[in-house]
Motif scaffolding. Structure first.
Motif, PDB file in Angstrom:
ATOM      1  N   GLY A  23      -5.502  41.570  36.468  1.00 45.70           N
ATOM      2  CA  GLY A  23      -6.632  42.485  36.474  1.00 45.70           C
ATOM      3  C   GLY A  23      -6.802  43.294  35.209  1.00 45.70           C
ATOM      4  O   GLY A  23      -7.603  44.218  35.164  1.00 45.70           O
ATOM      5  N   SER A  24      -6.051  42.984  34.165  1.00 44.25           N
ATOM      6  CA  SER A  24      -6.132  43.723  32.910  1.00 44.25           C
ATOM      7  C   SER A  24      -6.440  42.757  31.768  1.00 44.25           C
ATOM      8  O   SER A  24      -6.156  41.566  31.848  1.00 44.25           O
ATOM      9  CB  SER A  24      -4.822  44.459  32.619  1.00 44.25           C
ATOM     10  OG  SER A  24      -4.837  45.038  31.330  1.00 44.25           O
ATOM     11  N   SER A  25      -7.052  43.287  30.702  1.00 45.05           N
ATOM     12  CA  SER A  25      -7.332  42.476  29.514  1.00 45.05           C
ATOM     13  C   SER A  25      -6.359  42.784  28.382  1.00 45.05           C
ATOM     14  O   SER A  25      -6.494  42.261  27.282  1.00 45.05           O
ATOM     15  CB  SER A  25      -8.771  42.734  29.036  1.00 45.05           C
ATOM     16  OG  SER A  25      -8.942  44.109  28.711  1.00 45.05           O
ATOM     17  N   LEU A  26      -5.375  43.653  28.647  1.00 43.06           N
ATOM     18  CA  LEU A  26      -4.419  44.055  27.616  1.00 43.06           C
ATOM     19  C   LEU A  26      -3.300  43.031  27.478  1.00 43.06           C
ATOM     20  O   LEU A  26      -2.770  42.534  28.478  1.00 43.06           O
ATOM     21  CB  LEU A  26      -3.817  45.428  27.950  1.00 43.06           C
ATOM     22  CG  LEU A  26      -4.770  46.616  27.986  1.00 43.06           C
ATOM     23  CD1 LEU A  26      -4.035  47.867  28.433  1.00 43.06           C
ATOM     24  CD2 LEU A  26      -5.396  46.845  26.617  1.00 43.06           C
ATOM     25  N   LEU A  27      -2.933  42.736  26.236  1.00 42.63           N
ATOM     26  CA  LEU A  27      -1.774  41.896  25.946  1.00 42.63           C
ATOM     27  C   LEU A  27      -0.627  42.798  25.519  1.00 42.63           C
ATOM     28  O   LEU A  27      -0.733  43.502  24.517  1.00 42.63           O
ATOM     29  CB  LEU A  27      -2.097  40.881  24.843  1.00 42.63           C
ATOM     30  CG  LEU A  27      -2.979  39.706  25.253  1.00 42.63           C
ATOM     31  CD1 LEU A  27      -3.369  38.889  24.028  1.00 42.63           C
ATOM     32  CD2 LEU A  27      -2.270  38.812  26.258  1.00 42.63           C
ATOM     33  N   ILE A  28       0.464  42.788  26.271  1.00 47.66           N
ATOM     34  CA  ILE A  28       1.573  43.703  26.035  1.00 47.66           C
ATOM     35  C   ILE A  28       2.766  42.910  25.483  1.00 47.66           C
ATOM     36  O   ILE A  28       3.219  41.956  26.116  1.00 47.66           O
ATOM     37  CB  ILE A  28       1.994  44.408  27.342  1.00 47.66           C
ATOM     38  CG1 ILE A  28       0.779  45.079  27.976  1.00 47.66           C
ATOM     39  CG2 ILE A  28       3.104  45.418  27.087  1.00 47.66           C
ATOM     40  CD1 ILE A  28       1.031  45.532  29.385  1.00 47.66           C
ATOM     41  N   PRO A  29       3.287  43.274  24.297  1.00 45.86           N
ATOM     42  CA  PRO A  29       4.470  42.571  23.772  1.00 45.86           C
ATOM     43  C   PRO A  29       5.741  43.032  24.470  1.00 45.86           C
ATOM     44  O   PRO A  29       5.899  44.210  24.773  1.00 45.86           O
ATOM     45  CB  PRO A  29       4.474  42.977  22.289  1.00 45.86           C
ATOM     46  CG  PRO A  29       3.793  44.308  22.257  1.00 45.86           C
ATOM     47  CD  PRO A  29       2.769  44.298  23.365  1.00 45.86           C
ATOM     48  N   TYR A  30       6.621  42.094  24.748  1.00 47.20           N
ATOM     49  CA  TYR A  30       7.907  42.420  25.355  1.00 47.20           C
ATOM     50  C   TYR A  30       8.977  41.590  24.665  1.00 47.20           C
ATOM     51  O   TYR A  30       8.867  40.369  24.543  1.00 47.20           O
ATOM     52  CB  TYR A  30       7.882  42.108  26.855  1.00 47.20           C
ATOM     53  CG  TYR A  30       8.598  43.142  27.695  1.00 47.20           C
ATOM     54  CD1 TYR A  30       7.922  44.006  28.524  1.00 47.20           C
ATOM     55  CD2 TYR A  30       9.995  43.256  27.623  1.00 47.20           C
ATOM     56  CE1 TYR A  30       8.575  44.955  29.286  1.00 47.20           C
ATOM     57  CE2 TYR A  30      10.650  44.207  28.380  1.00 47.20           C
ATOM     58  CZ  TYR A  30       9.944  45.056  29.208  1.00 47.20           C
ATOM     59  OH  TYR A  30      10.606  45.998  29.956  1.00 47.20           O
TER      60      TYR A  30
END
Length: 337
Positions: free
Chosen positions: A74-81
């Motif tokens: 449900g999000s358009s954010l790309l989060i680095p991990y």
């Protein structure tokens, strides 16, 4: 001709075997619906999280994967991990490289001996030479099949730098808030000239300046008006110090000195065309009989002094500058304009 064909087939097979790069598979645990991306291949999803059941992500050995990107459901954010890695010496590949080229060397020697025997002209020797050629070709094929893929693998990043990835990777993604903690200003605020420069709070002297209204009995005897001798504009450079350390530097400061009476002057400090202090500072002026210069001091703030030489060289020192309830020291060195 037969020998040549066998050797050529050996080379082709070895090249085909070595043409494929290796990959490493890691297991990633992520919340259900979380899309997992390799930063090198953002156009496709590597895997989708399945809650507590880990999903498999394939990584080529010819790169260093420092992190994966996650897109929560449900999000358009790309989060680095970050990805956990381990040290791998790849002893098996190194052993295959050594063994492969060792066997190939033996096979080449067998081919050489067999070729010499075939060319001897003796039928018995020729027949034995064919056997040697066959054995040599087989050894070359085996050695190249081991050595060339191993050599190709050793040129890959993961093999060259002796690292790999932890088999199980677990990522606990935090709850994300769609509200910015520090939102950007609106277009109108950003384009307004008043918001381009953040205004520094005006400084004040930490103690009340001396009053110019002096009491006492008046006499008719006139004194020399020394305040007019130093009136004028001075320019120089300044420093704002906090506990002895430089907090700010000023490359262009203007000191405006104006006579208020025979022994007192009003002093304005300008930085960037703006007053540094909330209001002008009132100094008492005294002549320095020895050096021919002048000494200025704020009566109620003895830590605030100005020295002006006979040649017009100014030295400003104020050790009680109050900016937002923090006490600073302001120093200025300049000359009369």
């Amino acid at each position: 001709m037969k020998i040549t064909k066998i050797f050529a087939v050996s080379i082709i097979c070895a090249l085909l075997i070595s043409s494929c790069s290796t990959t490493e598979k890691i297991l990633v645990s992520a919340p259900t619906g979380t899309e997992i991306y390799n930063p090198a291949y953002l156009w496709k999803t590597n895997a989708t999280g399945n809650g507590n059941s880990p999903v498999e992500v394939e990584v080529t050995s010819d790169m260093y994967l420092g992190y994966l990107l996650y897109k929560p459901a449900g999000s358009s954010l790309l989060i680095p991990y970050g990805v956990d890695y381990v040290t791998k010496k790849h002893f098996g590949t190194k052993s295959a490289l050594v063994a492969g080229y060792g066997i190939t060397s033996v096979g080449m020697l067998g081919l050489l001996v067999g070729t010499i025997m075939v060319c001897s002209g003796d039928e018995d020797v020729e027949s034995q030479g064919v056997i040697f050629d066959g054995i040599g070709s087989g050894a070359c094929l085996t050695g190249l099949g081991l050595g060339m893929p191993a050599q190709y693998r050793m040129r890959q990043t993961a093999y060259d730098y002796n690292f790999g990835y932890a088999k199980k990777q677990t990522f606990n993604l935090p709850e994300l808030s769609m509200t910015l903690i520090n939102p950007n200003p609106t277009k109108e605020e950003f384009s307004s000239p008043a918001t381009v420069k953040q205004e520094r709070k005006k400084a004040t002297s930490a103690k009340v300046a001396a009053s110019t209204d002096k009491g006492g009995s008046k006499v008719n005897r006139s004194r020399t008006d020394i305040s007019k001798k130093i009136s004028g504009e001075y320019v120089g450079k300044g420093k704002l110090l906090l506990k002895g350390s430089v907090d700010e530097t000023y490359n262009s400061m203007v000191i405006m000195i104006e006579s208020t009476d025979k022994n007192h002057v009003s002093v304005r400090i300008l930085e960037g065309g703006e007053d540094f202090f909330e209001e002008p500072l009132i100094y008492t002026v005294k002549a320095d009989k020895k050096g021919g210069g002048f000494s200025l001091v704020i009566d109620e703030v003895p830590e605030a002094t100005i020295k002006i030489s006979k040649a017009g060289v100014l030295s400003f020192n104020h050790k009680n500058v109050n900016i937002d309830n923090v006490i600073y020291t302001l120093t200025i060195s300049g000359n009369k304009k």
